[in-house]
Design a protein around this motif. Sequence first.
Motif, PDB file in Angstrom:
ATOM      1  N   GLN A  15     -24.751  84.080  -2.914  1.00 46.89           N
ATOM      2  CA  GLN A  15     -25.000  83.004  -3.959  1.00 46.89           C
ATOM      3  C   GLN A  15     -24.102  83.030  -5.024  1.00 46.89           C
ATOM      4  OE1 GLN A  15     -29.193  83.679  -5.256  1.00 46.89           O
ATOM      5  NE2 GLN A  15     -28.329  85.161  -6.973  1.00 46.89           N
ATOM      6  N   GLU A  16     -23.717  82.049  -5.775  1.00 45.52           N
ATOM      7  CA  GLU A  16     -22.551  82.018  -6.547  1.00 45.52           C
ATOM      8  C   GLU A  16     -23.240  82.306  -8.019  1.00 45.52           C
ATOM      9  OE1 GLU A  16     -19.273  81.756  -6.226  1.00 45.52           O
ATOM     10  OE2 GLU A  16     -19.624  81.893  -4.201  1.00 45.52           O
ATOM     11  N   GLU A  17     -22.715  83.468  -8.986  1.00 44.68           N
ATOM     12  CA  GLU A  17     -22.972  83.698 -10.002  1.00 44.68           C
ATOM     13  C   GLU A  17     -21.774  83.757 -11.031  1.00 44.68           C
ATOM     14  OE1 GLU A  17     -24.963  87.316 -12.021  1.00 44.68           O
ATOM     15  OE2 GLU A  17     -26.490  86.135 -10.856  1.00 44.68           O
ATOM     16  N   ASP A  18     -21.404  82.746 -11.812  1.00 44.89           N
ATOM     17  CA  ASP A  18     -20.261  82.896 -12.613  1.00 44.89           C
ATOM     18  C   ASP A  18     -19.072  83.235 -11.629  1.00 44.89           C
ATOM     19  OD1 ASP A  18     -21.670  82.560 -14.977  1.00 44.89           O
ATOM     20  OD2 ASP A  18     -22.136  84.670 -15.246  1.00 44.89           O
ATOM     21  N   GLY A  19     -19.044  82.424 -10.588  1.00 48.45           N
ATOM     22  CA  GLY A  19     -17.919  82.620  -9.750  1.00 48.45           C
ATOM     23  C   GLY A  19     -17.756  83.907  -8.830  1.00 48.45           C
ATOM     24  N   MET A  20     -18.817  84.568  -8.952  1.00 43.84           N
ATOM     25  CA  MET A  20     -18.849  85.864  -8.354  1.00 43.84           C
ATOM     26  C   MET A  20     -19.914  85.789  -7.160  1.00 43.84           C
ATOM     27  SD  MET A  20     -16.583  87.701  -9.722  1.00 43.84           S
ATOM     28  CE  MET A  20     -16.915  89.439  -9.022  1.00 43.84           C
ATOM     29  N   ALA A  21     -19.556  86.253  -5.746  1.00 44.72           N
ATOM     30  CA  ALA A  21     -20.391  86.248  -4.864  1.00 44.72           C
ATOM     31  C   ALA A  21     -21.424  87.383  -4.961  1.00 44.72           C
ATOM     32  CB  ALA A  21     -19.821  86.511  -3.571  1.00 44.72           C
ATOM     33  N   VAL A  22     -22.872  87.254  -5.046  1.00 48.87           N
ATOM     34  CA  VAL A  22     -23.651  88.173  -5.059  1.00 48.87           C
ATOM     35  C   VAL A  22     -24.499  88.293  -3.782  1.00 48.87           C
ATOM     36  CG1 VAL A  22     -25.778  88.968  -6.347  1.00 48.87           C
ATOM     37  CG2 VAL A  22     -23.927  87.671  -7.732  1.00 48.87           C
ATOM     38  N   SER A  23     -25.060  89.843  -3.462  1.00 48.36           N
ATOM     39  CA  SER A  23     -25.623  89.684  -2.288  1.00 48.36           C
ATOM     40  C   SER A  23     -27.072  90.501  -2.602  1.00 48.36           C
ATOM     41  CB  SER A  23     -24.720  90.523  -1.343  1.00 48.36           C
ATOM     42  OG  SER A  23     -24.523  91.817  -1.784  1.00 48.36           O
ATOM     43  N   ALA A  24     -27.723  90.579  -1.734  1.00 46.43           N
ATOM     44  CA  ALA A  24     -29.328  91.108  -1.916  1.00 46.43           C
ATOM     45  C   ALA A  24     -28.915  92.720  -1.818  1.00 46.43           C
ATOM     46  CB  ALA A  24     -30.321  90.737  -0.793  1.00 46.43           C
ATOM     47  N   PRO A  25     -29.775  93.515  -2.795  1.00 47.90           N
ATOM     48  CA  PRO A  25     -29.618  95.006  -2.389  1.00 47.90           C
ATOM     49  C   PRO A  25     -29.906  95.597  -1.145  1.00 47.90           C
ATOM     50  CG  PRO A  25     -31.758  94.403  -3.771  1.00 47.90           C
ATOM     51  CD  PRO A  25     -30.776  93.103  -3.404  1.00 47.90           C
ATOM     52  N   ALA A  26     -29.467  96.546  -0.636  1.00 47.64           N
ATOM     53  CA  ALA A  26     -29.625  97.035   0.743  1.00 47.64           C
ATOM     54  C   ALA A  26     -31.191  97.454   0.977  1.00 47.64           C
ATOM     55  CB  ALA A  26     -28.872  98.070   1.083  1.00 47.64           C
ATOM     56  N   LYS A  27     -31.762  98.041  -0.057  1.00 44.20           N
ATOM     57  CA  LYS A  27     -33.056  98.545  -0.097  1.00 44.20           C
ATOM     58  C   LYS A  27     -33.708  97.752  -1.155  1.00 44.20           C
ATOM     59  CE  LYS A  27     -32.519 101.855   2.959  1.00 44.20           C
ATOM     60  NZ  LYS A  27     -32.864 101.605   4.011  1.00 44.20           N
ATOM     61  N   ILE A  28     -35.000  97.228  -1.105  1.00 43.07           N
ATOM     62  CA  ILE A  28     -35.642  96.218  -1.753  1.00 43.07           C
ATOM     63  C   ILE A  28     -37.005  97.079  -2.205  1.00 43.07           C
ATOM     64  CG2 ILE A  28     -36.878  94.208  -2.371  1.00 43.07           C
ATOM     65  CD1 ILE A  28     -34.783  92.669  -0.787  1.00 43.07           C
ATOM     66  N   ALA A  29     -37.198  96.910  -3.500  1.00 44.35           N
ATOM     67  CA  ALA A  29     -38.713  97.851  -4.081  1.00 44.35           C
ATOM     68  C   ALA A  29     -39.735  96.744  -4.130  1.00 44.35           C
ATOM     69  CB  ALA A  29     -38.120  98.442  -5.366  1.00 44.35           C
TER      70      ALA A  29
END
Length: 188
Positions: A15-29
């Motif tokens: 997803q775009e956030e201030d022009g930066m690509a962001v991904s989900a964490p490898a491990k989710i709590a």
Amino acid sequence: SSGRASRRLDRRLLQEEDGMAVSAPAKIAIYVFSLFHPKEVEVAPVDNSVLRVRCGQEITRLEGAARKALGVGCRVDSYSDGPAEFELSIPGKIARQYKGTAEIHPGDNQVLPVVRMDTETIVAAMVAAELSTDVPMAAFEAQAIAARSYLVAGGKRHRVAHSCDTTHCQFMRDPPGPNHKATIAAAK
């Protein structure tokens, strides 16, 4: 095909956030058993797994039919520092199996069990909780996209976890087996 490219893009959870690509964490709590407001939680190994349970300075090896009560600050993993297969339970109320790690946080008059698992395992568990196995595979695939997107877009919904296992966030049960439609859909 464009459908395949779309699934690949969704798979990366970008997803775009201030022009930066962001991904989900490898491990989710995931905060588990929240509806029960547990005062105590127990852990036991599943199948042939061997668990390392760290509570303060004490380290306990759990295997076979052994069980251990977990207090605030306890952590559960494997001796390889990786994911472990274990059952968490609130004695006399509920038990669920997980593959990952667990830690117990303090809450208001309760303990807060948090399980960390890889994203695809969580997505599969969420999809399996929402759909019966008699629906078409396409429904599993669509539900996997929705569940994964929800995890990524939501950020951290709880003080100690990204999400919880109830309808407050996203209903979740035990992760399904490797041949379950939900597991296959989550891996696409």
